[in-house]
Design an enzyme around this catalytic site. Structure first.
Site, PDB file in Angstrom:
ATOM      1  N   LYS A 116      58.006  78.820 126.315  1.00 61.79           N
ATOM      2  CA  LYS A 116      56.731  78.694 127.016  1.00 61.79           C
ATOM      3  C   LYS A 116      55.949  77.440 126.622  1.00 61.79           C
ATOM      4  CE  LYS A 116      55.762  83.428 128.423  1.00 61.79           C
ATOM      5  NZ  LYS A 116      57.132  83.866 128.422  1.00 61.79           N
ATOM      6  N   GLU A 200      46.654  80.509 123.699  1.00 61.40           N
ATOM      7  CA  GLU A 200      46.198  80.031 125.007  1.00 61.40           C
ATOM      8  C   GLU A 200      44.877  80.707 125.351  1.00 61.40           C
ATOM      9  OE1 GLU A 200      49.339  79.038 128.238  1.00 61.40           O
ATOM     10  OE2 GLU A 200      48.563  81.011 128.752  1.00 61.40           O
ATOM     11  N   ARG A 293      65.162  82.806 138.019  1.00 56.11           N
ATOM     12  CA  ARG A 293      66.035  83.853 138.555  1.00 56.11           C
ATOM     13  C   ARG A 293      65.406  84.422 139.810  1.00 56.11           C
ATOM     14  NH1 ARG A 293      62.756  88.064 137.273  1.00 56.11           N
ATOM     15  NH2 ARG A 293      61.662  87.997 135.270  1.00 56.11           N
TER      16      ARG A 293
END
Length: 445
Positions: A116, A200, A293
Site C-alpha cells: 500500500k 493515513e 483482479r
C-alpha cells in the site's frame, strides 16, 4: 481464444467463470478441496481435480497441486478468480514460466500495487489524489506517533500488505494509536508475513467509491464506470451499486480519468479496480488501493455497461480485442448487488451449516450468482459468501423496488444468513435517499 481454462478457485466465482468459459466453447477445469466435492461448480466443470483437504493452504493456495492439476488436464490457462492466489505475484510468475496463460494483470503490476505504501507513492507520482499519510513504513511506534502528529488525528493504521478490509484500525488520539499500532502490526505479521504499517488520515464520514478498469491487449487502459461500495461491516462490503448516487457527471469524469492514470502508471493489463475514498462534504476523493483482479461486485458493472467482464478478461489474456468499442461505451440503467452470506444478520458472525432449503428469486432484472444449492454444506473453512443477488433496472428506484420483492422471495434455511438485513436496508431512509456513507450499517445497529 484460449481453448482450455483451469479455474483456481471455488464457490460462486468458480461457477461464474465456468459459465462464461463453457458459453465460449472453452473447456472448463475445476479444482476442489475435499470439503467442496459436492458443490455445483465441481459438477458443472468439464473436468474436476481434487487438490487437497479443506485447509486452503493445502488446497486452493497449494501452488504445486494447482499446477499439477493444470498439467495433468492439459489446461492452457489459469483464471484465479478473487481471493486465494489471485493477487499473488509469485504465483502469476510461476504460471507464466510454466508455459501457461495467466488470466490477470502482469506480476509486476500485482507487486507494485500489493504494497500500500509503494502503491500510494506510485499513484501520487502519476497525479492520482492520495490522502495525507506516510510515504515510508512507520518503522516503530515512535515513528508512527510522529507521523500521526504531522497528519492530524484521527488516523487510520493500515497493514501495508493488507487488503479486503483486513489489517486496519482507527486511532482518535495518541493513546489509541499506541494500542492500534501494535495490534495491526501483529496481525499483519501473522496474516501477511509483513508487519509494515502505514499511517493515513482517517475521514469519519466518507464514501467508498471504486472504478472498474480494463487494460486491453493493445496497451490501452479504459474505465467502465464507478461502483458505490459504502454499505460495509468491519470494512468489508455488503452492498454495491452502479452508478454511485453520490457521483455527478463532473465528478465521474475526474474519477475515471484518475483511474485510467493509475492503470497506465503500472502498465496494467486485464481487469482491475481502483478503490477510492470520497469526502461527500467537499467532493474530494483519494486513492485507497488497487485490486489487481476481478472484484466480487463486477456484475453491477456488467449490467450497466452490457459486457461480460470474464469474457473480456479471457480475450485480453488471449491477445484479442474487446467485444465492444472502447470509444463508444455508454452506461445504461442501474444495478445493485447484495452479498448473501452465511452469517447472523444482526452481529454478522459466521453461521455455517447444512442448507435444508434454498429457493432463489426470479423475475425481470433478477440475477443470482450462487455457490451453493439445497443439500450443500456451508463449511467454516472459507469465506461466508453463499451467493450474490444482483438486481438491475432503468432507474435506482425501480431497482430498489425489484430488490425488495427478490429479497422477500429468497428462501434459505439451515445456515444463518443475512437476507433479513437486506430487507431492513431496503426500507432504510438513509439508504433510499442515496446520501449514505460507510457508517450506515453501524447506525442501523
Amino acid at each position: 481464444m484460449i481453448e482450455s481454462l483451469l479455474v483456481a478457485n471455488r464457490g460462486e466465482i468458480a461457477r461464474r467463470i465456468i459459465r462464461t468459459a463453457r458459453r465460449l466453447g472453452i473447456r472448463a477445469i475445476a479444482v476442489y478441496s475435499e470439503a467442496d466435492a459436492d458443490l455445483p461448480f465441481v459438477a458443472e466443470a468439464d473436468e474436476a481435480v481434487l487438490v487437497g483437504p479443506p485447509n486452503p493452504a493445502q488446497s486452493y493456495r497449494n501452488v504445486e497441486a494447482i499446477l499439477a492439476a493444470a498439467k495433468s488436464t492439459g489446461a492452457q490457462a489459469i483464471h484465479p478468480g478473487y481471493g486465494f492466489l489471485s493477487e499473488n505475484a509469485e504465483f502469476a510468475r510461476t504460471v507464466e514460466s510454466s508455459g501457461l496463460i495467466w488470466v490477470g494483470p502482469g506480476a509486476d503490476a500485482i507487486t507494485a500495487m500489493g504494497d500500500k505504501i509503494n502503491a500510494r507513492n506510485l499513484m501520487a507520482a502519476a497525479g492520482v489524489p492520495v490522502a495525507p499519510g506516510t510515504t515510508d513504513p512507520a518503522a516503530d511506534l515512535d515513528a508512527a506517533v510522529a507521523a500521526a502528529a504531522g497528519i492530524g488525528y484521527p488516523v487510520m493504521v493500515k497493514a501495508a500488505a493488507g487488503g479486503g478490509g483486513m489489517g486496519m484500525g482507527v486511532a482518535a488520539d495518541e493513546a489509541a494509536l499506541r494500542t492500534e499500532y501494535d495490534k495491526v502490526r501483529a496481525f499483519a505479521e501473522r496474516m501477511f508475513g509483513d508487519g509494515s504499517v502505514l499511517i493515513e488520515r482517517y475521514f469519519p464520514r466518507v464514501r467508498h467509491v471504486e472504478v472498474q478498469i480494463l487494460g486491453l491487449a493493445d496497451g490501452r487502459v479504459i474505465a467502465l464506470g464507478e461502483r458505490e461500495c459504502s454499505v460495509q461491516r468491519r470494512n468489508q462490503k455488503l452492498v454495491e451499486e452502479s452508478p454511485s448516487p453520490a457521483v455527478s457527471p463532473e465528478l465521474r469524469e475526474r474519477f475515471l480519468a484518475a483511474a485510467v492514470r493509475a492503470g497506465e502508471a503500472v502498465g496494467y493489463r486485464n481487469a482491475g479496480t481502483v478503490e477510492c475514498l470520497l469526502d461527500p462534504a467537499t467532493n474530494e476523493f483519494f486513492f485507497l488501493e488497487m485490486n489487481t483482479r476481478l472484484q466480487v461486485e463486477h456484475p453491477v458493472t456488467e449490467y450497466v455497461y452490457g459486457v461480460d467482464l470474464v469474457e473480456e478478461q479471457l480475450r485480453v489474456a488471449s491477445g484479442l480485442a474487446p467485444t465492444f468499442d472502447p470509444d463508444a461505451l455508454v452506461p445504461r440503467g442501474h444495478a445493485i448487488e447484495m452479498r448473501i452470506n452465511a452469517e447472523d444478520p444482526k452481529r454478522f458472525l459466521p453461521g455455517p451449516g447444512v442448507i435444508r432449503t434454498w429457493v432463489e428469486p426470479t423475475g425481470e432484472g433478477v440475477r443470482v450468482d450462487s455457490g451453493y444449492t439445497e443439500g450443500n454444506t456451508v463449511t467454516p473453512f472459507y469465506d461466508s459468501l453463499m451467493a450474490k443477488l444482483i438486481i438491475s433496472g432503468a432507474t435506482r428506484d425501480e431497482v430498489i423496488e425489484r430488490a425488495k420483492v427478490a429479497v422477500a422471495a429468497f428462501q434459505i434455511e439451515g445456515p444463518k444468513n443475512n437476507v433479513p438485513f437486506f430487507a431492513e436496508l431496503l426500507d432504510n431512509e438513509e439508504f433510499l435517499s442515496g446520501a449514505y456513507d460507510t457508517g450506515i450499517v453501524s447506525r442501523m445497529r
